[in-house]
Design a protein around this motif. Sequence first.
Motif: not given
Length: 230
Positions: A176-201
């Motif tokens: 939880e802590e890791a994914i929420r941190g990535v989401i906030k960081a990406r959104h602060s850059q006005r970017k979308k957060c992609r699922c980090p699992v290889v091959g996930c669309g």
Amino acid sequence: MSLSAVLGILSSLKSCQADIGTGMDIVTDVAIDLAEAQDGEGHPGIKDMEAMILECAQLDREINYFVDVVQQVTSEVTTQQPEAMFSLSDKVKEQFNERIARLSDTELQNHQKVVAFKDSIRNSLNQANQESAENMEELDEDIAVTQSQVNFTCPLTQVEMVNPVKNKKCNHHYDEEAIRGVIKARHSQRKKCRCPVVGCGNTDISESDLIPDQILRRRIQSQKRQSNRT
């Protein structure tokens, strides 16, 4: 009352909100224990706990509403004359009551921890039935261990998850802590957060997509206890 005192109260409410979330996790754990004992989803204890979870969800929403309203109202008066502070309480009460009146049962049912509670109970019952039918105890131990390691590892941190959450769109798990941190960081850059699992669309993860996975968390904790004993 000064604005600094108001902000201090809001901070205390946020702490209470965290405690409510912890309490909801504990209630879910107890309900899972009942379900795993194969007492059935219709067990009155589980129904009582579901009612408790809904009450906590409502309290959580009310705190969110109150904090939002106070922050909005105080931001308006900071640019006005000090006399405006005297009407602060009435404004907060009026807007808060309006928000509460619009709170629906559907919104409570969609609360992340309510969804997690129902998923946990359903999965516990399904798992118990499946294990009984397929005699899971006879599965090859090496395969079971390998599968556990895959499920327990966060694709972001590459270490064992502490509080796993499931993405309801693609069903992948993260800490939880890791994914929420990535989401906030990406959104602060006005970017979308992609699922980090290889091959996930799934190219656009939002915090509302994340559901706490109580059963997986319990499995991780159980494995830790077994490792400590050995």
